[in-house]
Design a protein around this motif. Structure first.
Motif, mmCIF file in Angstrom:
data_model
loop_
_atom_site.group_PDB
_atom_site.id
_atom_site.type_symbol
_atom_site.label_atom_id
_atom_site.label_comp_id
_atom_site.label_asym_id
_atom_site.label_seq_id
_atom_site.Cartn_x
_atom_site.Cartn_y
_atom_site.Cartn_z
ATOM 1 N N ASP A 19 0.824 -1.206 0.000
ATOM 2 C CA ASP A 19 0.000 0.000 0.000
ATOM 3 C C ASP A 19 0.859 1.257 0.000
ATOM 4 O OD1 ASP A 19 -2.280 -1.519 -0.016
ATOM 5 O OD2 ASP A 19 -2.662 -1.339 2.133
ATOM 6 N N LEU A 20 2.053 1.172 0.597
ATOM 7 C CA LEU A 20 2.938 2.330 0.662
ATOM 8 C C LEU A 20 3.749 2.507 -0.619
ATOM 9 C CD1 LEU A 20 4.305 1.767 4.268
ATOM 10 C CD2 LEU A 20 2.476 3.324 3.557
ATOM 11 N N CYS A 21 3.747 1.508 -1.474
ATOM 12 C CA CYS A 21 4.609 1.514 -2.661
ATOM 13 C C CYS A 21 3.826 1.561 -3.964
ATOM 14 C CB CYS A 21 5.498 0.273 -2.647
ATOM 15 S SG CYS A 21 6.542 0.156 -1.203
ATOM 16 N N GLN A 22 2.619 2.051 -3.941
ATOM 17 C CA GLN A 22 1.830 2.084 -5.162
ATOM 18 C C GLN A 22 2.377 3.125 -6.130
ATOM 19 O OE1 GLN A 22 -2.213 2.665 -4.025
ATOM 20 N NE2 GLN A 22 -2.442 0.601 -3.217
ATOM 21 N N ILE A 23 2.255 2.830 -7.406
ATOM 22 C CA ILE A 23 2.713 3.748 -8.446
ATOM 23 C C ILE A 23 1.530 4.611 -8.858
ATOM 24 C CG2 ILE A 23 3.626 3.877 -10.791
ATOM 25 C CD1 ILE A 23 4.936 1.155 -10.232
ATOM 26 N N SER A 24 1.761 5.915 -8.930
ATOM 27 C CA SER A 24 0.666 6.830 -9.266
ATOM 28 C C SER A 24 0.135 6.559 -10.662
ATOM 29 C CB SER A 24 1.142 8.279 -9.158
ATOM 30 O OG SER A 24 2.020 8.570 -10.228
ATOM 31 N N SER A 25 -1.114 6.933 -10.876
ATOM 32 C CA SER A 25 -1.723 6.726 -12.195
ATOM 33 C C SER A 25 -1.023 7.570 -13.256
ATOM 34 C CB SER A 25 -3.219 7.030 -12.153
ATOM 35 O OG SER A 25 -3.434 8.356 -11.702
ATOM 36 N N GLN A 26 -0.521 8.756 -12.866
ATOM 37 C CA GLN A 26 0.207 9.587 -13.826
ATOM 38 C C GLN A 26 1.489 8.883 -14.276
ATOM 39 O OE1 GLN A 26 -0.825 10.651 -10.830
ATOM 40 N NE2 GLN A 26 -1.943 12.564 -11.054
ATOM 41 N N THR A 27 2.188 8.251 -13.335
ATOM 42 C CA THR A 27 3.417 7.527 -13.677
ATOM 43 C C THR A 27 3.092 6.322 -14.546
ATOM 44 O OG1 THR A 27 4.464 8.257 -11.631
ATOM 45 C CG2 THR A 27 5.439 6.347 -12.732
ATOM 46 N N GLN A 28 2.025 5.604 -14.202
ATOM 47 C CA GLN A 28 1.630 4.449 -15.011
ATOM 48 C C GLN A 28 1.311 4.876 -16.444
ATOM 49 O OE1 GLN A 28 -1.265 1.767 -13.251
ATOM 50 N NE2 GLN A 28 -0.664 2.459 -11.210
ATOM 51 N N LEU A 29 0.633 5.989 -16.605
ATOM 52 C CA LEU A 29 0.286 6.498 -17.935
ATOM 53 C C LEU A 29 1.546 6.887 -18.713
ATOM 54 C CD1 LEU A 29 -1.892 7.300 -19.978
ATOM 55 C CD2 LEU A 29 -1.968 9.538 -18.861
ATOM 56 N N LEU A 30 2.476 7.550 -18.049
ATOM 57 C CA LEU A 30 3.720 7.949 -18.701
ATOM 58 C C LEU A 30 4.502 6.718 -19.168
ATOM 59 C CD1 LEU A 30 5.809 10.131 -19.450
ATOM 60 C CD2 LEU A 30 6.755 9.822 -17.159
ATOM 61 N N VAL A 31 4.612 5.702 -18.318
ATOM 62 C CA VAL A 31 5.335 4.486 -18.694
ATOM 63 C C VAL A 31 4.633 3.773 -19.844
ATOM 64 C CG1 VAL A 31 6.021 2.192 -17.878
ATOM 65 C CG2 VAL A 31 6.428 4.194 -16.445
ATOM 66 N N GLU A 32 3.305 3.711 -19.795
ATOM 67 C CA GLU A 32 2.549 3.071 -20.875
ATOM 68 C C GLU A 32 2.795 3.791 -22.195
ATOM 69 O OE1 GLU A 32 -0.739 2.566 -23.666
ATOM 70 O OE2 GLU A 32 -0.464 4.374 -22.464
ATOM 71 N N ARG A 33 2.829 5.108 -22.176
ATOM 72 C CA ARG A 33 3.078 5.875 -23.402
ATOM 73 C C ARG A 33 4.501 5.666 -23.920
ATOM 74 N NH1 ARG A 33 -0.118 11.516 -22.093
ATOM 75 N NH2 ARG A 33 -2.199 10.667 -22.434
ATOM 76 N N MET A 34 5.461 5.560 -22.996
ATOM 77 C CA MET A 34 6.841 5.314 -23.406
ATOM 78 C C MET A 34 6.975 3.938 -24.059
ATOM 79 S SD MET A 34 8.978 6.851 -20.167
ATOM 80 C CE MET A 34 10.421 5.910 -20.585
ATOM 81 N N LEU A 35 6.322 2.946 -23.475
ATOM 82 C CA LEU A 35 6.454 1.580 -23.970
ATOM 83 C C LEU A 35 5.723 1.353 -25.292
ATOM 84 C CD1 LEU A 35 6.146 -0.432 -20.654
ATOM 85 C CD2 LEU A 35 8.210 0.009 -21.987
ATOM 86 N N THR A 36 4.690 2.133 -25.554
ATOM 87 C CA THR A 36 3.903 1.924 -26.772
ATOM 88 C C THR A 36 4.124 3.010 -27.828
ATOM 89 O OG1 THR A 36 1.985 3.051 -25.799
ATOM 90 C CG2 THR A 36 2.106 0.645 -25.554
ATOM 91 N N ALA A 37 5.087 3.923 -27.587
ATOM 92 C CA ALA A 37 5.375 4.963 -28.578
ATOM 93 C C ALA A 37 5.897 4.312 -29.844
ATOM 94 C CB ALA A 37 6.409 5.943 -28.020
ATOM 95 N N PRO A 38 5.441 4.763 -31.006
ATOM 96 C CA PRO A 38 5.915 4.169 -32.265
ATOM 97 C C PRO A 38 7.396 4.464 -32.486
ATOM 98 C CG PRO A 38 4.452 6.030 -32.697
ATOM 99 C CD PRO A 38 4.466 5.819 -31.215
ATOM 100 N N SER A 39 8.046 3.533 -33.149
ATOM 101 C CA SER A 39 9.456 3.673 -33.472
ATOM 102 C C SER A 39 9.629 4.751 -34.531
ATOM 103 C CB SER A 39 9.994 2.345 -33.988
ATOM 104 O OG SER A 39 11.336 2.479 -34.396
ATOM 105 N N THR A 40 10.758 5.453 -34.475
ATOM 106 C CA THR A 40 11.042 6.442 -35.519
ATOM 107 C C THR A 40 11.643 5.767 -36.738
ATOM 108 O OG1 THR A 40 13.197 6.908 -34.514
ATOM 109 C CG2 THR A 40 11.356 8.327 -33.884
ATOM 110 N N ALA A 41 12.056 4.493 -36.575
ATOM 111 C CA ALA A 41 12.551 3.720 -37.723
ATOM 112 C C ALA A 41 11.349 3.268 -38.557
ATOM 113 C CB ALA A 41 13.355 2.519 -37.240
ATOM 114 N N ASP A 42 11.598 2.773 -39.742
ATOM 115 C CA ASP A 42 10.513 2.371 -40.641
ATOM 116 C C ASP A 42 9.983 0.970 -40.366
ATOM 117 O OD1 ASP A 42 10.547 4.779 -41.958
ATOM 118 O OD2 ASP A 42 11.984 4.105 -43.474
#
Length: 97
Positions: A19-42
């Motif tokens: 309960d003391l170590c929960q990750i905020s929803s803002q952090t979860q959203l940021l990580v999700e966006r980082m992990l699913t960002a499209p590659s700049t390669a083709d």
């Protein structure tokens, strides 16, 4: 990491600690966006797997190589790391008798 136990004496303190170590929803959203960002390669893949991970691995290999070179130059016995920067060094000669 993960832990599993059916023992209440172990589960309850772990749940309270969690309960003391929960990750905020803002952090979860940021990580999700980082992990699913499209590659700049083709390739049509993800930035995290197509660009970030290869560069991180390259940097880790470089740092590890520099560390092992330094240990070799200093004559400090060590085991070559298989992953990450976990290096076992024999520092007995620096310990007091």
């Amino acid at each position: 990491g993960a832990a599993y136990s059916e023992n209440q004496d172990i589960r309850m303190p772990m749940q309270k600690l969690n309960d003391l170590c929960q990750i905020s929803s803002q952090t979860q959203l940021l990580v999700e966006r980082m992990l699913t960002a499209p590659s700049t390669a083709d390739g049509g893949g993800y930035w995290s797997t197509d660009e970030f991970l290869p560069e991180a691995r390259r940097r880790m290999r470089d740092r590890n190589g520099r560390l092992e070179t330094c240990l070799d130059e200093m004559g400090i016995p060590h085991l070559t790391a298989d992953a990450g920067m976990f290096v076992w060094m024999d520092m007995r000669e620096f310990l007091p008798p």
